[in-house]
Design an enzyme around this catalytic site. Structure first.
Site, short mmCIF file in Angstrom:
data_model
loop_
_atom_site.label_atom_id
_atom_site.label_comp_id
_atom_site.label_asym_id
_atom_site.label_seq_id
_atom_site.Cartn_x
_atom_site.Cartn_y
_atom_site.Cartn_z
N ARG A 172 -24.49 -44.45 24.92
CA ARG A 172 -24.97 -44.05 26.37
C ARG A 172 -24.26 -42.68 26.52
O ARG A 172 -23.40 -42.27 25.65
CB ARG A 172 -23.92 -45.06 27.05
CG ARG A 172 -24.65 -46.58 27.40
CD ARG A 172 -23.42 -47.30 27.98
NE ARG A 172 -24.28 -48.79 28.20
CZ ARG A 172 -24.22 -49.52 27.19
NH1 ARG A 172 -24.09 -49.49 25.85
NH2 ARG A 172 -25.05 -50.71 27.29
N GLU A 213 -25.11 -50.66 14.62
CA GLU A 213 -25.79 -49.23 14.82
C GLU A 213 -25.01 -48.28 14.36
O GLU A 213 -23.85 -47.90 15.00
CB GLU A 213 -26.20 -49.16 16.38
CG GLU A 213 -27.10 -50.23 16.96
CD GLU A 213 -26.67 -50.43 18.40
OE1 GLU A 213 -26.76 -49.35 18.96
OE2 GLU A 213 -26.62 -51.32 18.79
N HIS A 253 -29.87 -45.05 24.81
CA HIS A 253 -30.63 -44.76 23.92
C HIS A 253 -32.04 -44.02 24.24
O HIS A 253 -33.07 -44.46 23.89
CB HIS A 253 -31.26 -46.38 23.65
CG HIS A 253 -30.09 -47.03 23.02
ND1 HIS A 253 -28.84 -46.74 22.22
CD2 HIS A 253 -29.93 -48.39 23.04
CE1 HIS A 253 -28.48 -47.65 21.78
NE2 HIS A 253 -28.85 -48.96 22.27
N HIS A 268 -31.81 -49.84 15.48
CA HIS A 268 -31.48 -50.99 16.24
C HIS A 268 -31.94 -52.42 15.73
O HIS A 268 -32.48 -52.97 16.71
CB HIS A 268 -31.73 -50.47 17.61
CG HIS A 268 -30.67 -51.32 18.62
ND1 HIS A 268 -30.45 -52.72 18.76
CD2 HIS A 268 -30.03 -50.82 19.78
CE1 HIS A 268 -29.62 -52.95 19.70
NE2 HIS A 268 -29.58 -51.74 20.37
N ASP A 328 -19.58 -55.18 22.13
CA ASP A 328 -20.63 -54.22 22.28
C ASP A 328 -19.82 -52.97 22.28
O ASP A 328 -19.96 -52.07 23.37
CB ASP A 328 -21.51 -54.37 23.65
CG ASP A 328 -22.63 -53.47 23.69
OD1 ASP A 328 -23.05 -52.69 22.82
OD2 ASP A 328 -23.18 -53.53 24.59
#
Ligand code: GLA
Length: 390
Positions: free
Chosen positions: A122, A354, A147, A218, A290
Site C-alpha cells: 500500500r 510476499e 499493489h 503474490h 496481514d
C-alpha cells in the site's frame, strides 16, 4: 475434469458405505479429502492460450530432475501450479489458483499467483513525492493504493521467453506515468526451477526517470494441497524480531515494534491459527495476519521463513534479499471463486508470504528506500524451496 486417484477412491468408498454419518461430518478422519483423492496435475495449456489486450497468453511449464513441476502464465506472470511430493511421495499442488486464464482475469482483487508492481503493497492515500514533485495514484483500496493501482503488473500480458526446461523469462515495459508512476520502467522477472526443488524468482528493473519500485509475487499457498482446507493448522516460523504495526486502513504507523510477547512472534515455529483470534488491536486492524515483518537477516543462504503443512509435512522455506515479508492469512477470501480441483477460495484456505520493501515506504523516510534512479539497476532475488519436514 481431474482423474480420480483410484487406489484412494477404492479405500474411501467402502468406508463411506459403512459409516454414512462419518462421511457427512467434516470433522472426522473418514471424510473424503479431495486432495487425497484427486491426482495433482498441471492445468491444460490450451485453457491459457488466449489473446488479451491484443497479446497472446500461454501456460509455461518448468520441470526439474526430481519430478517437481511448475506452471506459470504470462498473464500477470502468475504462478498457477507448483507440484511437489508430500511425505508419501505423492505429487501435491501447493498453489491455490485457477485452471484457465479467464479464471484469473475474472478475479482481479486477490492477485492470485501474480507478479505485483510497480509498487507491491500500500501507498497511503495514493500520494507520494519524489525530487520535490508530488504524484497521485489511483485509489483502489480505499483510502489507499494497493499493489500497483487500477491495472497493476498482475493484469499485464508479459513477453515470455522459455529459456530451457527450468527457466522462464518474462519482460514488461511499464510506460512513463502508467498508473501515475514516473519513468519508463523496463522490468524482467526470471523464474527458475532448481534441482533442489526451489522456485527462484530474479527481478530486475531499470528506469529513465527517478521512480519508485517494489516488486513481489503474490502466490497463495496451501501446503496440504490446493484443496487442502484451512491453513490455520500449518506451522510458520518467520525470523523477524520486529514488524510494522498498521492503522485501521493497513498503513504502517511508522513504528518498528518488537514481536516479543505478541501474536506476531513467529521466531519459533508456531501454529498459524493458535493466536489469530486473540484480542489484539493489530490483528483487528489486519483482520488477521496481514502485516509486514522486518526480516532480521535477509539471506539467500539461510531461510527467513519456514512453513509446514500439517497434513502433508511439505515444508516451504523462503530465502530473500528483501528487507520485509508481508504475511497474509487469506482474511479476505470469501469462497466466491471456483478454483482448481473444484475447490472454492474459502476463508483462510491459503496464505501469502510476499517478500518486499515495507508498505508505504515512499512516505516513511525511516524505511529502506524504494527509489530507483536512471543508471541504477533494481535487482532482487527470492526463492521458495520445498522439502519434507524433518
Ligand atoms: C495483500 C494485502 C491484503 C489483501 C491481499 C489481496 O496481501 O496486504 O490486504 O489485499 O493482498 O486480497
Amino acid at each position: 475434469m481431474y482423474k480420480l486417484f483410484k487406489p484412494a477412491l477404492s479405500i474411501i468408498l467402502p468406508a463411506c458405505l459403512l459409516t454414512v454419518s462419518a462421511c457427512n461430518n467434516s470433522n472426522t478422519k473418514s471424510t473424503i479429502n479431495m486432495t487425497d483423492s484427486l491426482e495433482a496435475k498441471l492445468p491444460a495449456a490450451s485453457a491459457f492460450q488466449k489473446t488479451i489486450d491484443g497479446k497472446k497468453t500461454d501456460l509455461y511449464t518448468l520441470k526439474n530432475s526430481k519430478g517437481m513441476e511448475v506452471a506459470i502464465t504470462n498473464f500477470g506472470g502468475r504462478v498457477v501450479s507448483i507440484l511437489v511430493p508430500d511425505k508419501n511421495g505423492k505429487l501435491t499442488d501447493v498453489v491455490e489458483g485457477f485452471d484457465s486464464v479467464e479464471g484469473y482475469k475474472n478475479a482481479p482483487g486477490p492477485y492470485y499467483g501474480a507478479i505485483i508492481g510497480r509498487y507491491g503493497n500500500r501507498i497511503a492515500k495514493g500520494k507520494f513525492a519524489l525530487e520535490g514533485k508530488e504524484y497521485s495514484l489511483f485509489i483502489n483500496n480505499s483510502p489507499n493504493t494497493l499493489h500497483g493501482g487500477k491495472v497493476g503488473f498482475d493484469f499485464k500480458v508479459w513477453d515470455a521467453k522459455q529459456i530451457d526446461s527450468t527457466t522462464l523469462e518474462l519482460t514488461y515495459l511499464s510506460k512513463d506515468m502508467e498508473e501515475g508512476f514516473p519513468g519508463n520502467l523496463q522490468v524482467k522477472v526470471v523464474y527458475t526451477l532448481t534441482n533442489d526443488n526451489g522456485l527462484k524468482i530474479d527481478y530486475t528493473a531499470t528506469t529513465d526517470k527517478t521512480t519508485i519500485v517494489n516488486l513481489t509475487n503474490h502466490t497463495y499457498f496451501n501446503l496440504n494441497g490446493a484443496n487442502g482446507g484451512t491453513i490455520l493448522n500449518h506451522k510458520a516460523q518467520i525470523l523477524a524480531d520486529t514488524y510494522t504495526p498498521i492503522d485501521p486502513t493497513s498503513i504502517p504507523t511508522g513504528v518498528i515494534a518488537p514481536v516479543k510477547g505478541t501474536p506476531f512472534d513467529f521466531t519459533q515455529s508456531t501454529v498459524i491459527g493458535s493466536r489469530i483470534n486473540d484480542k489484539d488491536e493489530q490483528l483487528t486492524n489486519g483482520k488477521g495476519y496481514d502485516h509486514n515483518f522486518v526480516l532480521t537477516k535477509p539471506s539467500l543462504d539461510t531461510p527467513v521463513a519456514t512453513v509446514v503443512g500439517d497434513k502433508s509435512d511439505i515444508e516451504m522455506q523462503i530465502f530473500t534479499q528483501e528487507p520485509g515479508l508481508q504475511f497474509y492469512t487469506g482474511n479476505f477470501m470469501k469462497g466466491d471463486n471456483a478454483m482448481k480441483y473444484g475447490a472454492k477460495d474459502n476463508y483462510r484456505t491459503a496464505f501469502a508470504m510476499e517478500t518486499e520493501h515495507f508498505p508505504d515506504s515512499p512516505n516513511e523516510p525511516k524505511f529502506p528506500s524504494v527509489v530507483l534512479k536512471p543508471g541504477q539497476v533494481y535487482k532482487t532475488t527470492t526463492e521458495y524451496k520445498f522439502s519434507i519436514a524433518k
